[in-house]
Design an enzyme around this catalytic site. Structure first.
Site, PDB file in Angstrom:
ATOM      1  N   LYS A  94     -12.540   6.583  27.778  1.00 15.77           N
ATOM      2  CA  LYS A  94     -12.853   5.166  28.032  1.00 15.77           C
ATOM      3  C   LYS A  94     -14.224   4.821  27.463  1.00 15.77           C
ATOM      4  O   LYS A  94     -15.091   5.699  27.353  1.00 15.77           O
ATOM      5  CB  LYS A  94     -12.753   4.854  29.534  1.00 15.77           C
ATOM      6  CG  LYS A  94     -13.851   5.437  30.353  1.00 15.77           C
ATOM      7  CD  LYS A  94     -13.821   4.937  31.793  1.00 15.77           C
ATOM      8  CE  LYS A  94     -14.976   5.593  32.521  1.00 15.77           C
ATOM      9  NZ  LYS A  94     -15.061   5.412  33.922  1.00 15.77           N
ATOM     10  N   LYS A 112     -21.021   3.526  29.195  1.00 19.07           N
ATOM     11  CA  LYS A 112     -22.438   3.285  28.889  1.00 19.07           C
ATOM     12  C   LYS A 112     -23.162   4.565  28.541  1.00 19.07           C
ATOM     13  O   LYS A 112     -24.084   4.575  27.764  1.00 19.07           O
ATOM     14  CB  LYS A 112     -23.136   2.734  30.130  1.00 19.07           C
ATOM     15  CG  LYS A 112     -22.676   1.383  30.569  1.00 19.07           C
ATOM     16  CD  LYS A 112     -23.213   1.168  31.980  1.00 19.07           C
ATOM     17  CE  LYS A 112     -22.850  -0.184  32.507  1.00 19.07           C
ATOM     18  NZ  LYS A 112     -23.050  -0.288  33.946  1.00 19.07           N
ATOM     19  N   LYS A 168     -17.475  13.225  36.177  1.00 15.85           N
ATOM     20  CA  LYS A 168     -18.936  13.132  36.069  1.00 15.85           C
ATOM     21  C   LYS A 168     -19.615  14.453  36.400  1.00 15.85           C
ATOM     22  O   LYS A 168     -20.681  14.756  35.881  1.00 15.85           O
ATOM     23  CB  LYS A 168     -19.480  12.054  37.014  1.00 15.85           C
ATOM     24  CG  LYS A 168     -19.338  10.643  36.480  1.00 15.85           C
ATOM     25  CD  LYS A 168     -20.250   9.703  37.260  1.00 15.85           C
ATOM     26  CE  LYS A 168     -20.184   8.294  36.750  1.00 15.85           C
ATOM     27  NZ  LYS A 168     -21.019   7.379  37.523  1.00 15.85           N
TER      28      LYS A 168
HETATM   29  P1  AMP Z   1     -19.766   0.463  35.858  1.00 17.65           P
HETATM   30  O1  AMP Z   1     -20.446   0.177  34.569  1.00 17.65           O
HETATM   31  O2  AMP Z   1     -19.197   1.847  35.918  1.00 17.65           O
HETATM   32  O3  AMP Z   1     -20.574   0.093  37.045  1.00 17.65           O
HETATM   33  O4  AMP Z   1     -18.501  -0.493  35.891  1.00 17.65           O
HETATM   34  C1  AMP Z   1     -18.554  -1.869  36.212  1.00 17.65           C
HETATM   35  C2  AMP Z   1     -17.170  -2.464  36.092  1.00 17.65           C
HETATM   36  O5  AMP Z   1     -16.710  -2.385  34.735  1.00 17.65           O
HETATM   37  C3  AMP Z   1     -16.099  -1.755  36.935  1.00 17.65           C
HETATM   38  O6  AMP Z   1     -15.218  -2.720  37.493  1.00 17.65           O
HETATM   39  C4  AMP Z   1     -15.389  -0.877  35.948  1.00 17.65           C
HETATM   40  O7  AMP Z   1     -14.056  -0.603  36.322  1.00 17.65           O
HETATM   41  C5  AMP Z   1     -15.440  -1.741  34.693  1.00 17.65           C
HETATM   42  N1  AMP Z   1     -15.390  -0.903  33.487  1.00 17.65           N
HETATM   43  C6  AMP Z   1     -16.254   0.072  33.133  1.00 17.65           C
HETATM   44  N2  AMP Z   1     -15.890   0.640  31.968  1.00 17.65           N
HETATM   45  C7  AMP Z   1     -14.748   0.005  31.569  1.00 17.65           C
HETATM   46  C8  AMP Z   1     -13.882   0.129  30.444  1.00 17.65           C
HETATM   47  N3  AMP Z   1     -14.102   1.026  29.480  1.00 17.65           N
HETATM   48  N4  AMP Z   1     -12.807  -0.691  30.368  1.00 17.65           N
HETATM   49  C9  AMP Z   1     -12.574  -1.622  31.328  1.00 17.65           C
HETATM   50  N5  AMP Z   1     -13.348  -1.781  32.416  1.00 17.65           N
HETATM   51  C10 AMP Z   1     -14.429  -0.990  32.546  1.00 17.65           C
END
Ligand code: AMP
Ligand code: TRP
Length: 329
Positions: A196, A199, A114
């Site tokens: 990956k 968002k 990041k």
């Molecule tokens: P975040 O949007 O970063 O707050 O992530 C929320 C949850 O979604 C966390 O448990 C992340 O590990 C999971 N997550 C985010 N992006 C991915 C992805 N591309 N594949 C699988 N899990 C994800």
């Protein structure tokens, strides 16, 4: 009767929640809800580690709570709240900061990714994993269901808790463990299977948002990159296809092997067309619930207010215990 396992997890209210969030995290929270003691959190203090527009942030907090409920978290069974509604998170984070090494934080890969190429990086972004450790440890958490990208952070939370326990007594903090599903823990970008799904990714064709309508989903899947060759096979040398098969498997609730078997002799076009329908159908009930929640914003506000109330005694008990142990009683 054995004490129920405590489950805690969080999601940031930034951007639009996507199928990676759903497959890697929220779906598993919902599936594991029965028989566990669950706490889920919209982690707004994590979101401000990078610049946020105040109005958008406020909207995103409610939106993220709606997504969690629409994806199957039942506020009668699980506590759902907003991180900044409980001041104990920031206070415990400070205490944990004083038991964390700079070196440990500089090894965190998410921080490196990041912060990469950015001119100014906040101290908050560097310290982010300690706040996450506080979230987890504050609730005496046994299990942390997350996607693969959060494994290193949960391991840091374990290390910090272990260090505090060896210094102040082993009953100070509960040592958590990450629970990560073998399949779907890292859904990749549709436009680049080496990255990956995220968002904040540039190019909205790279992800499918949980709110995307049927035509948008069809268009994005049609555009998704594929590997060389023409057969539907699963393997490390076919990362784009492996990702699409993983998504298919998650939404159709069917084993990858069985899907591959069924598409023998068929081409990418047919597979992609079917995949789009599987995703459209899989998201339909979530989107229907989102529509209901959109029409009843007062409900979500109330769920979050109740959630913060229910979280309060757990958070304050842990914080009080830690403060006593370290001489801040
Ligand atoms: P975040 O949007 O970063 O707050 O992530 C929320 C949850 O979604 C966390 O448990 C992340 O590990 C999971 N997550 C985010 N992006 C991915 C992805 N591309 N594949 C699988 N899990 C994800
Ligand atoms: N850091 C997590 C992410 O970006 C979100 C998060 C914050 C979290 N606190 C948490 C996840 C506690 C699990 C437990 O995805």
């Amino acid at each position: 009767m054995d004490k129920k396992k405590r489950v805690f997890s969080g999601i940031q209210p930034s951007g639009s929640a996507h199928i990676g969030n759903y497959i890697g995290a929220i779906r598993n929270w919902a599936a594991g809800q029965e028989g566990k003691d669950n706490i889920f959190c919209v982690v707004d203090l994590h979101a401000i580690t990078v610049p946020q527009d105040p109005k958008e942030l406020e909207e995103n907090i409610l939106e993220t709570a709606k997504i969690i409920i629409a994806a199957g978290i039942d506020p009668e069974k699980s506590i759902l709240f907003v991180q900044s509604d409980r001041p104990e998170h920031a206070e415990l984070a400070w205490i944990l900061n004083c038991h964390t090494q700079m070196g440990e934080l500089s090894r965190m890969t998410q921080y490196k990714e990041k912060g990469e190429g950015k001119q100014s990086v906040s101290a908050g972004l560097f310290d982010y994993p300690v706040l996450m450790a506080a979230d987890i440890l504050l609730y005496d958490t046994d299990e942390v269901p997350v996607g693969d990208d959060q494994k290193q952070h949960v391991e840091l939370a374990r290390d910090i808790a272990g260090r505090i326990n060896s210094r102040y007594g082993k009953d100070t903090l509960v040592i958590p463990k990450p629970t990560i599903k073998k399949e779907g823990a890292r859904i990749m970008s549709l436009s680049d299977p080496k990255k990956k799904m995220a968002k904040s990714a540039k190019g909205e064709n790279s992800y499918i948002a949980l709110r995307d309508d049927a035509d948008t989903i069809r268009r994005k899947i049609k555009k998704a990159v594929t590997d060389s060759g023409s057969e539907i096979v699963y393997g490390k040398d076919k990362p784009a296809l492996a990702n699409l098969l993983t998504i298919y498997s998650a939404f159709a609730d069917e084993k990858i092997q069985d899907i591959v078997e069924r598409y023998k002799g068929k081409g990418y076009a047919e597979f992609k067309q079917d995949l789009a329908e599987v995703v459209v159908q899989g998201l339909a009930p979530i989107q229907a619930r989102l529509d209901d929640l959109d029409n009843d914003p007062g409900y979500v506000v109330k769920v979050l207010a109740d959630g913060a109330q229910k979280a309060a005694p757990i958070a304050s008990a842990t914080l009080g215990r830690v403060k006593n142990k370290i001489g801040l009683g």
